[in-house]
Design a protein around this motif. Structure first.
Motif, PDB file in Angstrom:
ATOM      1  N   ALA A  15      -7.609 -12.284  15.363  1.00  0.00           N
ATOM      2  CA  ALA A  15      -6.141 -12.315  15.359  1.00  0.00           C
ATOM      3  C   ALA A  15      -5.612 -12.812  14.020  1.00  0.00           C
ATOM      4  CB  ALA A  15      -5.631 -13.200  16.495  1.00  0.00           C
ATOM      5  N   ASP A  16      -6.266 -13.839  13.453  1.00  0.00           N
ATOM      6  CA  ASP A  16      -5.832 -14.397  12.166  1.00  0.00           C
ATOM      7  C   ASP A  16      -5.969 -13.382  11.034  1.00  0.00           C
ATOM      8  OD1 ASP A  16      -5.339 -16.771  13.367  1.00  0.00           O
ATOM      9  OD2 ASP A  16      -6.889 -17.924  12.315  1.00  0.00           O
ATOM     10  N   VAL A  17      -7.132 -12.724  10.993  1.00  0.00           N
ATOM     11  CA  VAL A  17      -7.383 -11.778   9.901  1.00  0.00           C
ATOM     12  C   VAL A  17      -6.377 -10.627   9.982  1.00  0.00           C
ATOM     13  CG1 VAL A  17      -9.050 -10.163   8.883  1.00  0.00           C
ATOM     14  CG2 VAL A  17      -9.831 -12.384   9.741  1.00  0.00           C
ATOM     15  N   ALA A  18      -6.128 -10.145  11.204  1.00  0.00           N
ATOM     16  CA  ALA A  18      -5.182  -9.038  11.373  1.00  0.00           C
ATOM     17  C   ALA A  18      -3.766  -9.482  11.000  1.00  0.00           C
ATOM     18  CB  ALA A  18      -5.227  -8.526  12.804  1.00  0.00           C
ATOM     19  N   ALA A  19      -3.390 -10.686  11.436  1.00  0.00           N
ATOM     20  CA  ALA A  19      -2.035 -11.170  11.134  1.00  0.00           C
ATOM     21  C   ALA A  19      -1.841 -11.334   9.626  1.00  0.00           C
ATOM     22  CB  ALA A  19      -1.783 -12.504  11.845  1.00  0.00           C
ATOM     23  N   LEU A  20      -2.876 -11.838   8.962  1.00  0.00           N
ATOM     24  CA  LEU A  20      -2.810 -11.995   7.510  1.00  0.00           C
ATOM     25  C   LEU A  20      -2.675 -10.630   6.834  1.00  0.00           C
ATOM     26  CD1 LEU A  20      -3.026 -13.805   4.996  1.00  0.00           C
ATOM     27  CD2 LEU A  20      -5.515 -13.683   5.214  1.00  0.00           C
ATOM     28  N   GLY A  21      -3.454  -9.658   7.310  1.00  0.00           N
ATOM     29  CA  GLY A  21      -3.381  -8.303   6.752  1.00  0.00           C
ATOM     30  C   GLY A  21      -1.983  -7.725   6.899  1.00  0.00           C
ATOM     31  N   ARG A  22      -1.387  -7.952   8.057  1.00  0.00           N
ATOM     32  CA  ARG A  22      -0.027  -7.422   8.284  1.00  0.00           C
ATOM     33  C   ARG A  22       0.982  -8.118   7.368  1.00  0.00           C
ATOM     34  NH1 ARG A  22      -1.686  -7.898  14.216  1.00  0.00           N
ATOM     35  NH2 ARG A  22      -2.819  -5.947  14.458  1.00  0.00           N
ATOM     36  N   ARG A  23       0.747  -9.421   7.140  1.00  0.00           N
ATOM     37  CA  ARG A  23       1.664 -10.157   6.270  1.00  0.00           C
ATOM     38  C   ARG A  23       1.561  -9.637   4.827  1.00  0.00           C
ATOM     39  NH1 ARG A  23       0.008 -15.559   6.899  1.00  0.00           N
ATOM     40  NH2 ARG A  23      -0.197 -16.132   4.716  1.00  0.00           N
ATOM     41  N   VAL A  24       0.332  -9.341   4.396  1.00  0.00           N
ATOM     42  CA  VAL A  24       0.163  -8.782   3.045  1.00  0.00           C
ATOM     43  C   VAL A  24       0.906  -7.447   2.962  1.00  0.00           C
ATOM     44  CG1 VAL A  24      -1.501  -7.840   1.392  1.00  0.00           C
ATOM     45  CG2 VAL A  24      -2.033  -9.956   2.635  1.00  0.00           C
ATOM     46  N   ASN A  25       0.740  -6.621   3.975  1.00  0.00           N
ATOM     47  CA  ASN A  25       1.421  -5.328   3.965  1.00  0.00           C
ATOM     48  C   ASN A  25       2.938  -5.488   3.901  1.00  0.00           C
ATOM     49  OD1 ASN A  25       1.741  -2.404   4.313  1.00  0.00           O
ATOM     50  ND2 ASN A  25       2.497  -2.962   6.346  1.00  0.00           N
ATOM     51  N   GLU A  26       3.443  -6.440   4.681  1.00  0.00           N
ATOM     52  CA  GLU A  26       4.903  -6.648   4.714  1.00  0.00           C
ATOM     53  C   GLU A  26       5.456  -7.131   3.375  1.00  0.00           C
ATOM     54  OE1 GLU A  26       5.444  -9.377   7.955  1.00  0.00           O
ATOM     55  OE2 GLU A  26       4.703  -7.859   9.372  1.00  0.00           O
ATOM     56  N   HIS A  27       4.604  -7.804   2.594  1.00  0.00           N
ATOM     57  CA  HIS A  27       5.081  -8.363   1.332  1.00  0.00           C
ATOM     58  C   HIS A  27       4.658  -7.543   0.117  1.00  0.00           C
ATOM     59  CE1 HIS A  27       5.730 -11.761   4.019  1.00  0.00           C
ATOM     60  NE2 HIS A  27       6.661 -12.126   3.169  1.00  0.00           N
ATOM     61  N   GLY A  28       4.056  -6.383   0.333  1.00  0.00           N
ATOM     62  CA  GLY A  28       3.615  -5.542  -0.775  1.00  0.00           C
ATOM     63  C   GLY A  28       4.446  -4.268  -0.858  1.00  0.00           C
TER      64      GLY A  28
END
Lengths: 211, 333
Positions: free
Chosen positions: B172-185
């Motif tokens: 869950a953490d890795v996926a949430a982090l990935g989504r956050r990177v996508n949202e900020h890129g």
């Protein structure tokens, strides 16, 4: 002449014919895709249907559902792109309708096509006039349903003709699904490759029914 | 068409065979279905990170397989997404019991094939999470299209998620982090030349000697509009302005600036673009704290450039800096 029901041999004959026609039209489909997509539809479909032809060689003919399932799984694992899951889904959904049947009549063919269309729309989330294969298969099913009091061959010929018209009618449409949608207005003026390959498949089916 | 080619149908297979013998300490290649896994896969108890997509974008994704980044990559045919059975087999091969993150670029085919693979994995009892990357600001109206495309930010998502997984973070953490990177890129690119898919044998579109394609995707598909060729500085402005306005990037923030070559543009020119992009970012009050320059997500031999800007936080920077050992990215080891 013509057939009023399709047995396993006829279904295999159709798929072999379809493989041939897709192979003959590989360059054409790729050219259509080059205009609004990424130049791979012809190669992907040819690769998939070549694999289908190989698989069908060892396939028993008693259960049409099993034949269609083999086709669906093969397309799913060989075509790739968006067409793989979409054509795979079409055949897998049709396979459920035809499961255990040694022959399929007009009613079963109609149900199979409708189940296939529903599956494609669910997977691809495409609506009519989004400039996709739905624009060929949708009108084909309507024409097939409307062709009362004629032979199976004639009904399928009308379905194929409607698919052809549907594919041509995608030309002025601005794409809203798939890779062509990134072109915006510039996707207008080109025929959709997926609608075109769908028409070719239905035309082969009509031909086999007429023999 | 002039390419180093034996037969178009053997291209991907032969390139994978090349990778297998070039980097045996990093990765292993599975032939049928085709996928690459890191040499020590599956890593017990670690979340696995898997990505895939059409071939022709190298080093994405196979070049990022190794410690600290991807556990597996599934290459499709050129510009064609991989198939569900291929993704499923790769998922099974790298699952160490902690689940598998699928990093998926937002293209219709990729999304559908990964979706089917995730459904099949679930039936086998393998937990998966999908991080969808859709960072291309050139796609203006997501409502009337298949949505924004996944481009440069994909590389950053893969690096940061890979490091988080290596550090023992949960699925869950890795996926949430990935989504956050996508949202900020955010990314955008231009092409100076088209590219040729080997099977097609000719370019997918044509550009005059004084023309460029603005808002290009990574599949040789034409972009949003055709424009007259401009200077490097002017082109950099044309890419940076929509990117900066889109997030929007606010003054005082830290960013990672990634200038990417599309395959046929020399590093010399990429640094000219980087210099101007850095200047524009600074003028907006952004601090470029990390950078990446080079061809990392390409479009065969296409000449052109894309710019990706990621608004980073402390956690992203920490995982960006973490050791990585792959064919295409390597530091800290």
């Amino acid at each position: 002449m013509g057939r009023e029901v399709l047995n396993g041999d006829a279904v295999v004959l159709w798929l072999e014919r379809a493989a041939e026609v897709i192979g003959e039209n590989e360059k054409y489909l790729t050219e259509l895709d080059a205009a609004i997509g990424d130049s791979d539809h012809g190669a992907n479909m040819a690769r998939g249907f070549t694999a289908v032809r190989g698989k069908l060689a060892g396939q028993t003919r008693e259960d049409i559902g099993a034949i269609l399932k083999t086709v669906g799984m093969t397309l799913l694992s060989t075509v790739g792109g968006a067409s793989g899951p979409l054509y795979g889904t079409l055949f897998l959904e049709a396979a459920k309708v035809a499961a255990g049947k040694a022959e399929i009549d007009r009613a079963v063919i109609q149900q199979s096509l409708a189940a296939g269309l529903a599956g494609i729309q669910k997977r691809g989330k495409a609506e009519p006039l989004d400039k996709t294969m739905v624009d060929a298969l949708g009108p084909a099913i309507k024409a097939f349903e409307g062709a009362e009091g004629v032979s199976l061959a004639e009904a399928l010929a009308r379905a194929a003709e409607a698919a052809h018209k549907g594919a041509e009618a995608t030309i002025p449409i601005v794409a809203r699904k798939g890779r062509a949608s990134y072109l915006g207005e510039r996707s207008a003026g080109h025929q959709d490759p997926g609608a075109t390959s769908m028409w070719l498949l239905l035309r082969s089916l009509a031909e086999v029914a007429a023999e | 068409m002039k390419k180093l080619l034996n037969a178009p149908s053997d291209l991907v297979k032969e390139a994978l065979a090349g990778m297998a013998v070039a980097h045996p300490e990093l990765l292993r290649v599975h032939v049928d279905p085709a996928f690459l896994v890191r040499a020590d896969a599956p890593v017990r108890g670690k979340v696995a990170v898997l990505s895939g997509g059409g071939s022709g974008h190298e080093p994405l994704h196979g070049g990022f397989v190794g410690r600290g980044m991807l556990d597996a990559a599934c290459p499709g045919a050129v510009f064609t997404s991989p198939t569900p059975d291929q993704i499923l087999e790769a998922t099974r091969a790298v699952d160490g019991g902690a689940g598998v993150v699928h990093v998926v670029k937002n293209y219709t085919g990729d999304v559908m094939n990964f979706e089917m693979a995730a459904e099949l994995a679930r039936e086998l009892g393998i937990a998966t999470e999908t991080v969808l990357v859709n960072d291309d600001v050139a796609v203006e109206n997501s409502l009337y299209t298949a949505g924004r495309r996944g481009v440069g930010t994909t590389v950053l998502v893969e690096k940061i998620c890979g490091a988080a997984a290596e550090a023992g973070r949960s699925l869950a953490d890795v996926a949430a982090l990935g989504r956050r990177v996508n949202e900020h890129g955010r990314s955008m690119g231009i092409a100076l030349t088209p590219c040729t898919v080997p099977h097609a044998g000719k370019p997918s579109f044509e550009l005059g000697p004084d023309e460029m394609e603005v808002g290009i995707g990574i599949h040789g598909e034409p972009g949003r509009r055709r424009a007259k060729l401009e200077s490097a500085d002017r082109i950099t402005e044309m890419l940076m302005d929509p990117i900066l306005d889109d997030l929007p990037f606010r003054s005082g923030k830290d960013v990672l600036l990634f200038v990417n070559g599309l395959g046929g543009t020399p590093l010399l020119e990429l640094y000219v673009v980087f210099r101007k992009a850095h200047e524009i970012a600074a003028a907006r009050g952004l601090r470029v704290v990390r950078s990446l320059v080079g061809p990392y997500i390409t479009s065969l031999e296409m000449a052109g450039v894309s710019i990706t800007l990621l608004e980073v936080d402390e956690e992203m920077v920490r995982y960006w800096d973490a050791p990585v050992h792959t064919a295409a990215l390597r530091w800290g080891v």
